[in-house]
Design a protein around this motif. Structure first.
Motif, PDB file in Angstrom:
ATOM      1  N   ALA A 253       0.845  -1.205   0.000  1.00  0.00           N
ATOM      2  CA  ALA A 253       0.000   0.000   0.000  1.00  0.00           C
ATOM      3  C   ALA A 253       0.874   1.246   0.000  1.00  0.00           C
ATOM      4  O   ALA A 253       1.974   1.242   0.568  1.00  0.00           O
ATOM      5  CB  ALA A 253      -0.927   0.011   1.210  1.00  0.00           C
ATOM      6  N   LEU A 254       0.378   2.285  -0.660  1.00  0.00           N
ATOM      7  CA  LEU A 254       1.011   3.601  -0.639  1.00  0.00           C
ATOM      8  C   LEU A 254      -0.091   4.639  -0.622  1.00  0.00           C
ATOM      9  O   LEU A 254      -0.960   4.652  -1.504  1.00  0.00           O
ATOM     10  CB  LEU A 254       1.931   3.812  -1.838  1.00  0.00           C
ATOM     11  N   GLU A 255      -0.066   5.494   0.378  1.00  0.00           N
ATOM     12  CA  GLU A 255      -1.049   6.570   0.509  1.00  0.00           C
ATOM     13  C   GLU A 255      -0.334   7.904   0.369  1.00  0.00           C
ATOM     14  O   GLU A 255       0.589   8.198   1.127  1.00  0.00           O
ATOM     15  CB  GLU A 255      -1.747   6.486   1.859  1.00  0.00           C
ATOM     16  N   GLN A 256      -0.748   8.689  -0.610  1.00  0.00           N
ATOM     17  CA  GLN A 256      -0.081   9.953  -0.917  1.00  0.00           C
ATOM     18  C   GLN A 256      -0.777  11.135  -0.253  1.00  0.00           C
ATOM     19  O   GLN A 256      -2.013  11.246  -0.282  1.00  0.00           O
ATOM     20  CB  GLN A 256      -0.074  10.185  -2.439  1.00  0.00           C
ATOM     21  N   HIS A 257       0.012  11.990   0.352  1.00  0.00           N
ATOM     22  CA  HIS A 257      -0.453  13.296   0.834  1.00  0.00           C
ATOM     23  C   HIS A 257       0.468  14.339   0.199  1.00  0.00           C
ATOM     24  O   HIS A 257       1.696  14.215   0.268  1.00  0.00           O
ATOM     25  CB  HIS A 257      -0.387  13.374   2.352  1.00  0.00           C
ATOM     26  N   THR A 258      -0.136  15.364  -0.418  1.00  0.00           N
ATOM     27  CA  THR A 258       0.684  16.370  -1.100  1.00  0.00           C
ATOM     28  C   THR A 258      -0.103  17.657  -1.246  1.00  0.00           C
ATOM     29  O   THR A 258      -1.325  17.695  -1.014  1.00  0.00           O
ATOM     30  CB  THR A 258       1.142  15.864  -2.479  1.00  0.00           C
ATOM     31  N   ASP A 259       0.575  18.715  -1.618  1.00  0.00           N
ATOM     32  CA  ASP A 259      -0.045  20.019  -1.837  1.00  0.00           C
ATOM     33  C   ASP A 259      -0.669  20.022  -3.233  1.00  0.00           C
ATOM     34  O   ASP A 259      -0.014  20.358  -4.223  1.00  0.00           O
ATOM     35  CB  ASP A 259       1.022  21.116  -1.699  1.00  0.00           C
ATOM     36  N   THR A 260      -1.937  19.640  -3.318  1.00  0.00           N
ATOM     37  CA  THR A 260      -2.582  19.501  -4.624  1.00  0.00           C
ATOM     38  C   THR A 260      -2.731  20.833  -5.341  1.00  0.00           C
ATOM     39  O   THR A 260      -2.822  20.869  -6.575  1.00  0.00           O
ATOM     40  CB  THR A 260      -3.953  18.827  -4.489  1.00  0.00           C
TER      41      THR A 260
END
Length: 399
Positions: A122-129
């Motif tokens: 699993a990979l969950e991305q959090h970023t400045d959209t």
């Protein structure tokens, strides 16, 4: 399976993942990713990329693949921090540039990575959209997002009530060209950010331009603006316009060119040219007599008649009137519905209706015959007929 995958610590697997993504190493990704891989990209990512992806193939094709189609960017990891729940927190920055004329990408990220049986599961991305969205657009005065067949085009000068200046006209021309060249577009949704759809031409620009230079400024802006309107009317995809606040001056031309107009109850509509000593642009002098009749058009032009939303509905200028809070949702629902329809048939309908005022009966009958026989060759016609005969809902693909 690569034995290193089984024995390597999570941080090493993550480093290998970022290297494989940077180089497009498919065999390495096959080795690293668990068969039940689950990816999550941040909501708000442009081009509809955000969301969940079940399976490594879906993540490669539509998640990371979606990013790759729109951006030339890579994830540069800086820190790898094991968490108490067994996951790995990776922080760093995305760097690169948007493709197709977009700007630079420079956005921080935090990835939560899960490892199961020695592979990344699993990979969950959090970023400045917001930074991604800014990099995605080559436009300075509007936004354009194409998702699920709907091209959502929004004027974005709310501090100037979305007034149309040279930059807006140029952006509209470029956006309309991109829409026309994108076969995935099956409906266009046009609106404005802020409380106002558009006040029309930028009076500050007019007032700040030397009188001798104004004709040249107008000519350049109108060339681009009229090209945008032509392209939006010539494509097969129907045009839906959402109006809040006001649609005025040349901006009213976008309302006139639309196939469906959803207006707020407190919206107003006016041309206003006489008040500043100018004439018409945006196709208003062509559309308005056809939509509302010559006498009413004369009243709007010569007496600066300002229409309320209710009057615009009664006169046939708009399709429906809804509360202000419901305008965007209603217009989006209509655009979404149109995007699932028989797009090429819609294009034929648009052309037939537009030319009907300038064609005699014999010519219109001939045009109808030509257009319907062409439509009969499409996949959607076969599907529509079969669905009707089978008493089921058709599943159109736009071809």
């Amino acid at each position: 399976m690569d034995p290193l995958t089984v024995t390597a610590p999570p941080a090493e697997l993550a480093r290998r993942l970022y290297a494989a993504l940077a180089t497009g190493d498919r065999p390495e990704l096959d080795t690293l990713l668990h068969p039940e891989f689950h990816g999550v990209l941040a909501d708000g990512m442009p081009f509809g990329i955000g969301g969940e992806y079940r399976g490594a193939d879906a993540m490669r094709a539509d998640g990371w693949g979606g990013i790759g189609r729109h951006f030339a960017a890579r994830a540069e990891a800086a820190q790898f921090l094991p968490l108490e729940d067994g996951r790995l927190l990776v922080t760093g920055r995305y760097t690169g540039t948007g493709r197709h004329g977009g700007g630079p990408v420079d956005a921080a990220f935090a990835h939560l990575i899960t490892v199961t049986d020695g592979r990344i599961s699993a990979l969950e991305q959090h970023t400045d959209t917001a930074r991604w969205t800014a990099a995605a657009s080559p436009f300075t005065t509007l936004t354009l997002r194409i998702t699920d067949g709907v091209a959502a085009l929004r004027l974005n000068r709310p501090e100037h009530n979305n007034a149309i200046n040279e930059a807006v006209a140029a952006d509209l021309s470029e956006a309309a060209t991109r829409i026309a060249e994108d076969d995935s577009v099956r409906a266009v949704l046009l609106g404005g950010n802020g409380p106002m759809f558009t006040v029309g031409g930028d009076i500050d620009l007019f007032a700040g331009t030397a009188h001798a230079d104004l004709p040249a400024v107008l000519r350049r802006s109108i060339d681009d603006y009229h090209l945008a309107l032509e392209r939006l009317t010539e494509i097969d995809a129907p045009l839906v316009v959402a109006v809040r606040g006001a649609a005025a001056g040349g901006g009213l031309g976008m309302v006139c060119a639309a196939d469906v107009v959803v207006a707020a109850e407190d919206a107003v509509f006016t041309v206003g040219y006489g008040g500043i000593g100018l004439t018409a642009d945006g196709g208003n002098s062509w559309y308005l007599p056809r939509l509302i009749g010559l006498r009413r058009a004369q009243e709007m032009f010569l007496l600066n008649r300002r229409l309320s939303a209710a009057e615009a509905l009664e006169w046939g200028l708009v399709t429906r009137v809804v509360p202000d809070a419901a305008v965007e949702e209603e217009a989006a629902a209509i655009a979404t519905r149109l995007a699932t329809g028989p797009t090429r048939a819609f294009g034929g309908m648009r052309r037939l209706l537009r030319q009907s005022f300038d064609t005699d009966l014999r010519g219109q009958l001939a045009a109808e015959k030509a257009v319907i026989t062409e439509a009969a060759t499409t996949t959607d016609a076969a599907e529509g007929i079969a669905a009707f005969a089978g008493k089921r809902r058709p599943r159109f693909i736009g071809d």
